[in-house]
Write an enzyme that holds these catalytic residues in place. Structure first.
Site, PDB file in Angstrom:
ATOM      1  N   TYR A 160       0.865  -1.175   0.000  1.00 50.79           N
ATOM      2  CA  TYR A 160       0.000   0.000   0.000  1.00 50.79           C
ATOM      3  C   TYR A 160       0.906   1.231   0.000  1.00 50.79           C
ATOM      4  O   TYR A 160       1.477   1.597   1.023  1.00 50.79           O
ATOM      5  CB  TYR A 160      -0.876  -0.030   1.248  1.00 50.79           C
ATOM      6  CG  TYR A 160      -2.074   0.883   1.253  1.00 50.79           C
ATOM      7  CD1 TYR A 160      -2.351   1.780   0.223  1.00 50.79           C
ATOM      8  CD2 TYR A 160      -2.964   0.841   2.315  1.00 50.79           C
ATOM      9  CE1 TYR A 160      -3.460   2.598   0.252  1.00 50.79           C
ATOM     10  CE2 TYR A 160      -4.083   1.657   2.364  1.00 50.79           C
ATOM     11  CZ  TYR A 160      -4.329   2.534   1.342  1.00 50.79           C
ATOM     12  OH  TYR A 160      -5.432   3.353   1.382  1.00 50.79           O
ATOM     13  N   LYS A 190      -1.022  -1.158  -4.295  1.00 54.12           N
ATOM     14  CA  LYS A 190      -2.144  -0.227  -4.317  1.00 54.12           C
ATOM     15  C   LYS A 190      -1.534   1.163  -4.329  1.00 54.12           C
ATOM     16  O   LYS A 190      -0.936   1.607  -3.352  1.00 54.12           O
ATOM     17  CB  LYS A 190      -3.054  -0.410  -3.105  1.00 54.12           C
ATOM     18  CG  LYS A 190      -4.239   0.554  -3.111  1.00 54.12           C
ATOM     19  CD  LYS A 190      -5.108   0.415  -1.865  1.00 54.12           C
ATOM     20  CE  LYS A 190      -6.222   1.459  -1.886  1.00 54.12           C
ATOM     21  NZ  LYS A 190      -7.049   1.422  -0.649  1.00 54.12           N
TER      22      LYS A 190
END
Length: 319
Positions: A160, A190
Site C-alpha cells: 500500500y 495499491k
C-alpha cells in the site's frame, strides 16, 4: 458480463503469468476491487450480516475483488477480533466468487505479522500492507518490515503506497519497490502515491500488478499498464467503475473515457473533499438502503447537505 474464475491457485511469481493456452491469468487481487466499508449497527457494533449482504451486492454488480479493513474500512477503529470476524463472514459469503484481501498494516511489525497470520487462518486470499506510520523508519527498515510480513504467510501481498498517510519519511521509493518485487509473495501495489513517474518506473522494471488506489487515477493508470483499481467509489457505483475498465479492456478507449468522465463528479464528491471516503461511502449506502450504518469516532457522519450532493452526483454517474 464476462466473469473471471478464481479456481486457479495463486501464482507465487511476482508477475502476471500466462497460462499454457496463452490466456492471461487473473490479476492476483481481482481487477475491479472495492475498498469495502465496514458496516456497523446503529449501536456501533460490527454488523456481520450487513457485511455479507453488502459483499454479495458488490460482487453481484461487478466487483471481482474486495479489500477489507483498509482506510475506507475504518481499520484504525476496529479490533483484531472484529477484523478476523469480518474476514470470515465475507469469505463465507463471496469467497468463491471474488478475491478477498485483508488489510493488516500497523506501525508494529509483530502486530502486523499476527494480523497477517490471523487473516490467513480466517480464509483471506491476500494481504494489504502499508509502510509503518508515525515512527518514520528509513527505507531499509521499511523494506525489512514489509519482507517480514510477506515471509509470515503463504498469501500474496499488495503493498500500500500511500505516503499521505504514512508520512513522507516512509514513502516507498521506486528503488524500494523494485527490491521488494523480488520477493515471491510481493505481487502488487495499491498506488496512492500521486507520483506517475514513480509508478511508470516501477511498472517498466518489475512484474508487480499495479492497482489505482485513488479513483481519479483508475483510467490513467490502466493506460500505463495497471491491472485494475481498489476503488472507494465502487461501494456506491460498482457497475459504473467496472464498465469503464471493461470498455478499455475491450479495445474501446473512447468509450472508457466517456464512462470514466461521467464518474468524475461522483469521484470528486466522494474523495475530493475534507470528508474521508468512509464517511461519504457510508452516507451514500445509507441513502440507498444498503448496509453501512454509522462511522466510528473520530470520524463524523456527513450532514444532510453533503449527503444530498453525494446522491445527486451518484444519479449523474448512473445516467
Amino acid at each position: 458480463m464476462t466473469s473471471i474464475s478464481f479456481s486457479t491457485p495463486i501464482s507465487t511469481s511476482n508477475s502476471i503469468s500466462t497460462s499454457a493456452s496463452g490466456v492471461p491469468s487473473p490479476p492476483p487481487f481481482g481487477r475491479t476491487t472495492a475498498a469495502m466499508i465496514t458496516p456497523f449497527r446503529t449501536d456501533g457494533g460490527l454488523d456481520l450480516d450487513g457485511a455479507q449482504r453488502l459483499a454479495a451486492r458488490l460482487v453481484g454488480e461487478g466487483c471481482d475483488g474486495l479489500v477489507l479493513s483498509g482506510t475506507t474500512g475504518e481499520s484504525p477503529t476496529t479490533t483484531d477480533a472484529e477484523k478476523e470476524a469480518l474476514i470470515r463472514a465475507v469469505v463465507g459469503a463471496v469467497g468463491d466468487r471474488a478475491r478477498i484481501t485483508a488489510g493488516v498494516g500497523t506501525s508494529d511489525t509483530r502486530h502486523t505479522v499476527q494480523l497477517a497470520r490471523t487473516a490467513e487462518r480466517a480464509g483471506a486470499h491476500g494481504l494489504l500492507v502499508a509502510a509503518p506510520a508515525y515512527s518514520r523508519p528509513g527505507q531499509e527498515a521499511v523494506a525489512h518490515h514489509l519482507r517480514t510480513v510477506a515471509d509470515a504467510t503463504d498469501l500474496p501481498v499488495m503493498l500500500y503506497d500511500i505516503p499521505g498517510r504514512t508520512g513522507s519519511g516512509t514513502a516507498l521509493t521506486a528503488d524500494t519497490l523494485r527490491r521488494l518485487a523480488e520477493h515471491p509473495r510481493v505481487q502488487g501495489v495499491k498506488d496512492c502515491a500521486y507520483d506517475l513517474m514513480k509508478s511508470a518506473t516501477v511498472l517498466a522494471t518489475t512484474g508487480l500488478a499495479y492497482y489505482a488506489g485513488c479513483d481519479e487515477q483508475t483510467l490513467p493508470l490502466r493506460a500505463m499498464g495497471a491491472v485494475g483499481c481498489v476503488s472507494t467509489v465502487a461501494n456506491a457505483a460498482p457497475r459504473e467503475v467496472r464498465a469503464a475498465l471493461d470498455a478499455y479492456d475491450a479495445g474501446d478507449p473512447a468509450g472508457a473515457t466517456r464512462r470514466y468522465l461521467r464518474l468524475v463528479p461522483l469521484i470528486e464528491a466522494m474523495t475530493g473533499t475534507e470528508h474521508p471516503g468512509a464517511v461519504t461511502a457510508k452516507a451514500l449506502l445509507n441513502v440507498l438502503g444498503l448496509p453501512a450504518g454509522p462511522v466510528r469516532a473520530p470520524l463524523l457522519a456527513a450532514g444532510p447537505g453533503i449527503t444530498s450532493e453525494l446522491a445527486s452526483a451518484l444519479k449523474t454517474a448512473q445516467q
